[in-house]
Write a protein that holds these residues in place. Structure first.
Motif, mmCIF file in Angstrom:
data_model
loop_
_atom_site.group_PDB
_atom_site.id
_atom_site.type_symbol
_atom_site.label_atom_id
_atom_site.label_comp_id
_atom_site.label_asym_id
_atom_site.label_seq_id
_atom_site.Cartn_x
_atom_site.Cartn_y
_atom_site.Cartn_z
ATOM 1 N N VAL A 66 43.219 1.833 15.053
ATOM 2 C CA VAL A 66 42.212 2.881 15.250
ATOM 3 C C VAL A 66 41.807 2.954 16.719
ATOM 4 O O VAL A 66 41.591 4.042 17.267
ATOM 5 N N GLN A 67 41.737 1.804 17.366
ATOM 6 C CA GLN A 67 41.302 1.764 18.754
ATOM 7 C C GLN A 67 42.377 2.230 19.736
ATOM 8 O O GLN A 67 42.066 2.861 20.746
ATOM 9 N N SER A 68 43.640 1.941 19.440
ATOM 10 C CA SER A 68 44.691 2.179 20.432
ATOM 11 C C SER A 68 45.713 3.235 20.046
ATOM 12 O O SER A 68 46.370 3.811 20.918
ATOM 13 N N GLN A 69 45.873 3.502 18.751
ATOM 14 C CA GLN A 69 46.860 4.490 18.327
ATOM 15 C C GLN A 69 46.329 5.307 17.140
ATOM 16 O O GLN A 69 46.881 5.277 16.044
ATOM 17 N N PRO A 70 45.249 6.066 17.356
ATOM 18 C CA PRO A 70 44.642 6.818 16.258
ATOM 19 C C PRO A 70 45.599 7.777 15.561
ATOM 20 O O PRO A 70 45.430 8.053 14.365
ATOM 21 N N ALA A 110 40.736 19.962 23.693
ATOM 22 C CA ALA A 110 40.364 20.877 24.775
ATOM 23 C C ALA A 110 40.776 20.333 26.133
ATOM 24 O O ALA A 110 41.117 21.094 27.049
ATOM 25 N N LEU A 111 40.762 19.012 26.279
ATOM 26 C CA LEU A 111 41.140 18.378 27.541
ATOM 27 C C LEU A 111 42.652 18.182 27.679
ATOM 28 O O LEU A 111 43.116 17.703 28.718
ATOM 29 N N GLY A 112 43.402 18.554 26.634
ATOM 30 C CA GLY A 112 44.845 18.375 26.681
ATOM 31 C C GLY A 112 45.265 16.922 26.542
ATOM 32 O O GLY A 112 46.353 16.533 26.968
ATOM 33 N N MET A 113 44.410 16.115 25.918
ATOM 34 C CA MET A 113 44.688 14.692 25.738
ATOM 35 C C MET A 113 45.358 14.432 24.403
ATOM 36 O O MET A 113 45.020 15.052 23.391
ATOM 37 N N HIS A 114 46.284 13.510 24.382
ATOM 38 C CA HIS A 114 46.867 13.063 23.116
ATOM 39 C C HIS A 114 45.778 12.386 22.292
ATOM 40 O O HIS A 114 44.869 11.741 22.837
ATOM 41 N N LEU A 115 45.877 12.511 20.984
ATOM 42 C CA LEU A 115 44.880 11.894 20.109
ATOM 43 C C LEU A 115 44.763 10.390 20.357
ATOM 44 O O LEU A 115 43.692 9.804 20.173
ATOM 45 N N ASP A 116 45.839 9.758 20.782
ATOM 46 C CA ASP A 116 45.790 8.316 21.027
ATOM 47 C C ASP A 116 44.859 7.949 22.175
ATOM 48 O O ASP A 116 44.512 6.775 22.346
ATOM 49 N N LEU A 117 44.439 8.933 22.957
ATOM 50 C CA LEU A 117 43.529 8.678 24.073
ATOM 51 C C LEU A 117 42.093 9.054 23.749
ATOM 52 O O LEU A 117 41.213 8.907 24.601
ATOM 53 N N PHE A 118 41.825 9.525 22.525
ATOM 54 C CA PHE A 118 40.497 10.097 22.271
ATOM 55 C C PHE A 118 39.397 9.049 22.232
ATOM 56 O O PHE A 118 38.225 9.376 22.379
#
Length: 230
Positions: free
Chosen positions: A108-112, A167-175
């Protein structure tokens, strides 16, 4: 397009005790949470909202009402199940301190994007439905009220984090790099070429500059002069 104000609900009784409430019924704001939500309502009072869309869970409905109470008009106030909390399945109702010992916790913390809660929802599905709901409402408000329209969506921490990540164009793994505190306000505008994030996780400050909406979609080179007060 219109401008959406993303509001997380105020602190709940579950937040205060470290319980993962999920979609459990009867989880309301505590006194601190009511004060936080009232402050969000005060901050938004100068902004004529065309709508306040809420998750169906009680803590969000209470927060939405405290925002509506400070509006001089009567914004459209629908409930949208697609903005409800993530379905945490068997994790719901457990203490966060206990969940940190689960094998799934570091994922959950590193690869959502790889997470499917046991008996519940995947985090990827959570993001897909919530982003789709925000964009759907945004297009509808823009169609009815014009590109200067401003509306609010009242939802939950992980939901808003996933919307901001998109919205920021971030991969979910970075959320998990994004923080969204109780009753915080974030601001997103979906332009024709890309979304723009105007604020994230704010719990103070003047928002009267939003009273006339945001009309520029191009990013100013050098950062620009900022938004004009009314």
């Amino acid at each position: 397009m219109a401008t959406v104000i993303l509001v997380r609900h105020g602190r709940s009784t579950a937040n205060a005790t470290g319980l993962l409430a999920g979609r459990a019924v009867g989880v309301s704001l505590d006194q601190i949470g009511r004060d936080q939500a009232a402050l969000a309502g005060e901050r938004l009072a100068p902004v004529p909202l065309v709508g306040v869309v809420s998750s169906p869970l009680e803590r969000c409905l209470q927060t939405a009402q405290l925002i509506l109470d400070r509006q001089t008009g009567a914004p459209y106030a629908p409930i949208d199940p697609d903005l409800t909390e993530c379905d945490y399945g068997q994790w719901q109702g457990r203490m966060l301190s206990d969940l940190t010992t689960e094998d799934l916790w570091p994922v959950v913390q590193s690869q959502p994007s790889a997470v499917v809660f046991p008996g519940g929802e995947s985090m990827a599905a959570m993001q897909a439905r919530s982003v789709a709901a925000i964009r759907r409402h945004d297009a509808a408000f823009e169609s009815e009220h014009g590109p200067g329209a401003v509306w609010a969506a009242v939802s939950h921490g992980d939901i808003i984090k996933s919307i901001l990540a998109d919205a920021l164009g971030m991969h979910l793994d970075l959320f998990q790099r994004i923080n969204v505190g109780p009753a915080s306000i974030s601001i997103v505008r979906y332009g024709p070429s890309r979304p723009s994030v105007y604020a994230s996780n704010t719990d103070g400050g003047d928002l009267s500059w939003l009273s006339n909406g945001i009309h520029s979609d191009d990013a100013p080179v050098g950062g620009g002069a900022g938004q004009k007060a009314p």
